[in-house]
Design a protein around this motif. Structure first.
Motif, PDB file in Angstrom:
ATOM      1  N   GLY A 183       0.810  -1.173  -0.134  1.00 30.45           N
ATOM      2  CA  GLY A 183      -0.137  -0.029   0.035  1.00 30.45           C
ATOM      3  C   GLY A 183       0.819   1.286   0.042  1.00 30.45           C
ATOM      4  O   GLY A 183       0.055   2.439  -0.063  1.00 30.45           O
ATOM      5  N   VAL A 184       2.061   1.093   0.099  1.00 35.29           N
ATOM      6  CA  VAL A 184       2.948   2.254  -0.102  1.00 35.29           C
ATOM      7  C   VAL A 184       3.670   2.351  -1.417  1.00 35.29           C
ATOM      8  O   VAL A 184       4.370   1.498  -1.961  1.00 35.29           O
ATOM      9  N   SER A 185       3.240   3.570  -2.091  1.00 34.86           N
ATOM     10  CA  SER A 185       3.721   3.724  -3.495  1.00 34.86           C
ATOM     11  C   SER A 185       4.886   4.734  -3.616  1.00 34.86           C
ATOM     12  O   SER A 185       5.480   5.200  -2.608  1.00 34.86           O
ATOM     13  N   ALA A 186       5.560   4.833  -4.928  1.00 37.99           N
ATOM     14  CA  ALA A 186       6.585   5.767  -5.222  1.00 37.99           C
ATOM     15  C   ALA A 186       6.235   7.354  -4.699  1.00 37.99           C
ATOM     16  O   ALA A 186       7.129   7.941  -4.185  1.00 37.99           O
ATOM     17  N   ALA A 216      14.035  -1.632  -7.199  1.00 41.05           N
ATOM     18  CA  ALA A 216      12.678  -2.397  -7.395  1.00 41.05           C
ATOM     19  C   ALA A 216      11.548  -1.848  -8.169  1.00 41.05           C
ATOM     20  O   ALA A 216      10.764  -2.313  -8.576  1.00 41.05           O
ATOM     21  N   LEU A 217      11.691  -0.377  -8.301  1.00 44.96           N
ATOM     22  CA  LEU A 217      10.488   0.316  -8.804  1.00 44.96           C
ATOM     23  C   LEU A 217      10.435  -0.078 -10.488  1.00 44.96           C
ATOM     24  O   LEU A 217      11.599  -0.075 -10.992  1.00 44.96           O
ATOM     25  N   ASP A 218       9.430   0.100 -10.888  1.00 46.66           N
ATOM     26  CA  ASP A 218       9.221   0.265 -12.228  1.00 46.66           C
ATOM     27  C   ASP A 218       9.467   1.493 -12.931  1.00 46.66           C
ATOM     28  O   ASP A 218       9.814   2.637 -12.105  1.00 46.66           O
ATOM     29  N   THR A 244      15.701  -2.578 -16.371  1.00 47.33           N
ATOM     30  CA  THR A 244      14.268  -1.977 -16.371  1.00 47.33           C
ATOM     31  C   THR A 244      14.322  -0.817 -17.189  1.00 47.33           C
ATOM     32  O   THR A 244      13.195  -0.982 -18.065  1.00 47.33           O
ATOM     33  N   THR A 245      15.245   0.110 -17.078  1.00 48.23           N
ATOM     34  CA  THR A 245      15.206   1.193 -18.200  1.00 48.23           C
ATOM     35  C   THR A 245      15.461   0.943 -19.582  1.00 48.23           C
ATOM     36  O   THR A 245      14.441   1.316 -20.361  1.00 48.23           O
TER      37      THR A 245
END
Length: 466
Positions: A183-186, A216-218, A244-245
């Motif tokens: 439930g915690v976002s960027a 770990a973030l998109d 990812t990039t």
């Protein structure tokens, strides 16, 4: 061989003339993104002096700040945004025609907010220097680019010379350890960072976001993080590029192809801070201690966990003034406050993943009576993709408005405004007095928190909607 940071690598690759104690460096600019608000004076000067745009191929023009988010089929439809904004739009079209620039205008399938379409097109790439007459140019730093906002005079300099006078910033490492809870976002992470360092904490620095929570973030989440670097006072924000990039960029319209892609990839893989390189300053945040965050005052550093009490502020007159303006009581959580308007969109949170998160919360629910909710995609590409997934139907069925692409209510200069005295929960980036309209009261939050608040009719913890 000296150890260098990501910023120092990109900076060194673009210095045309070195900085001295008396003069700034001359820095080459790889990509200049322009829009209708900060360019008219610059084009006027070029026109008066008979100077052409030096590199039209490195200039990416679009319209976003003043554009209406209701359907537009002709210039007559621009009346909804007011004469000043409509004039900016008309002038942008004329300037681009006069100077031979390929405008991404109303009829273009890629039209949208400057900091959304640059990455979508693949024009934003690792290692580039990118500028725009907009402070949230830091968004592009999510790709390992050095990207920052410039003023109107500087816009003219870049149009004329493809270079810029700049002093080299200092470096600030923001280390995000661990992983955030469910439930915690960027958006919650960057609001927590700003709450920790303050709105002046990054002044004179470029922030490099590091650590396992960042890697770990998109890419869309990374863009949200870098977007709000300016709210921490920083010149820019950067994240080292990785697989990812590269996966995000591969195959996009303006990304390299074939052998050029292979060469670019080899170059991009070297764009990371060397082990042992020293930063001028460093801050560490534990991601696993975070909860959904919301602002309670009139700058983005006045932020609190969704269920924590608003702090007292002591005898600080500016703190008291902010709470009085917001009509917020210290000692109580923000969930005690009723909501009038909810806005989802902006260059911070107007991407497909943001719309998907909102639809997840709204699915099968209705927004509360008396609440107006606008969901505004950051680009026509986002809009088309969301509609292909049926997200627009979920949003409309919940009672919200589904709009055309644009900056919309983030800045309130395009017909989309919060009425005076009303409280808005917004996924945008600034909550200054009057930012969303005269007398508007703005609470910054994540897309999930915004959607939950629309349903509840009060500032709400999105974790209760899973």
């Amino acid at each position: 061989m000296s150890k260098t940071t990501l910023l120092e690598k990109v900076w060194a690759d673009h210095v045309v003339v070195d900085e001295t104690p008396d003069t700034p460096a001359v820095l080459y600019i790889d990509l200049h993104i322009i829009h209708e608000v900060t360019t008219p004076q610059a084009f006027t000067v070029l026109r008066e002096l008979g100077i052409p745009v030096r590199r039209p191929d490195l200039t990416l023009p679009t319209m976003d700040h003043s554009t209406p988010t209701t359907p537009v089929s002709s210039f007559k439809d621009l009346a909804v945004v007011g004469e000043s904004a409509a004039g900016q739009i008309r002038q942008m079209e004329q300037n681009c025609e006069d100077f031979g620039l390929d405008l991404i205008g109303f009829g273009n399938e890629y039209r949208g907010i400057v900091h959304v379409i640059g990455p979508e097109l693949g024009a934003t790439q690792p290692g580039k220097t990118i500028v725009c007459g907009d402070s949230h140019s830091s968004t592009h730093g999510a790709f390992g680019a050095l990207a920052f906002g410039i003023g109107t005079t500087e816009v003219g300099h870049v149009l004329a010379t493809q270079c810029l006078l700049q002093r080299k910033p200092k470096t600030l490492a923001v280390n995000i350890d661990g992983q955030p809870p469910r439930g915690v976002s960027a958006k919650d992470i960057i609001l927590a960072v700003i709450g920790k360092v303050g709105v002046n904490g990054g002044t004179g620095h470029v922030i490099e976001y590091r650590g396992p929570a960042i890697t770990a973030l998109d890419m869309e989440s990374r863009m949200t993080i870098c977007n709000m670097s300016i709210e921490a006072g920083a010149r820019a924000g950067m994240i080292a590029p990785d697989d990812t990039t590269f996966e995000y960029l591969h195959g996009r319209p303006r990304s390299p192809r074939g052998a050029d892609w292979d060469a670019a990839l080899a170059r991009w893989r070297g764009l990371r801070t060397d082990e042992g390189a020293e930063f001028d300053a460093a801050v560490t945040l534990a991601a696993d201690t975070l909860q959904p965050m919301v602002t309670f005052g009139t700058n983005p550093g006045m932020v609190v966990g969704i269920n924590d009490p608003v702090p007292d502020g002591g005898d600080d007159p500016s703190f008291r003034k902010a709470l009085n303006y917001m009509r917020i009581e210290s000692g109580k959580p923000m969930t005690d406050n009723a909501v009038d308007v909810v806005f989802v969109g902006s260059c911070t949170n107007g991407r497909l993943s943001d719309i998907e998160e909102v639809a997840r919360v709204l699915n099968g629910r209705k927004i509360a009576d008396g609440v107006r909710m606008l969901v505004v995609p950051g680009s026509q590409q986002v809009k088309n993709e969301a509609e292909a997934k049926g997200l627009d139907r979920i949003i409309v069925q919940a009672g919200a408005e589904w709009r055309e692409a644009g900056c919309s209510m983030c800045i309130g200069m395009n017909g989309d405004v919060v009425p005076q005295g009303k409280l808005s929960v917004s996924t945008s980036n600034r909550n200054f007095e009057g930012r969303q309209g005269v007398g508007a009261r703005t609470v910054l939050a994540s897309p999930a928190t915004a959607a939950a608040s629309a349903v509840r009719g009060r500032v709400a913890d999105p974790r209760t909607f899973t």
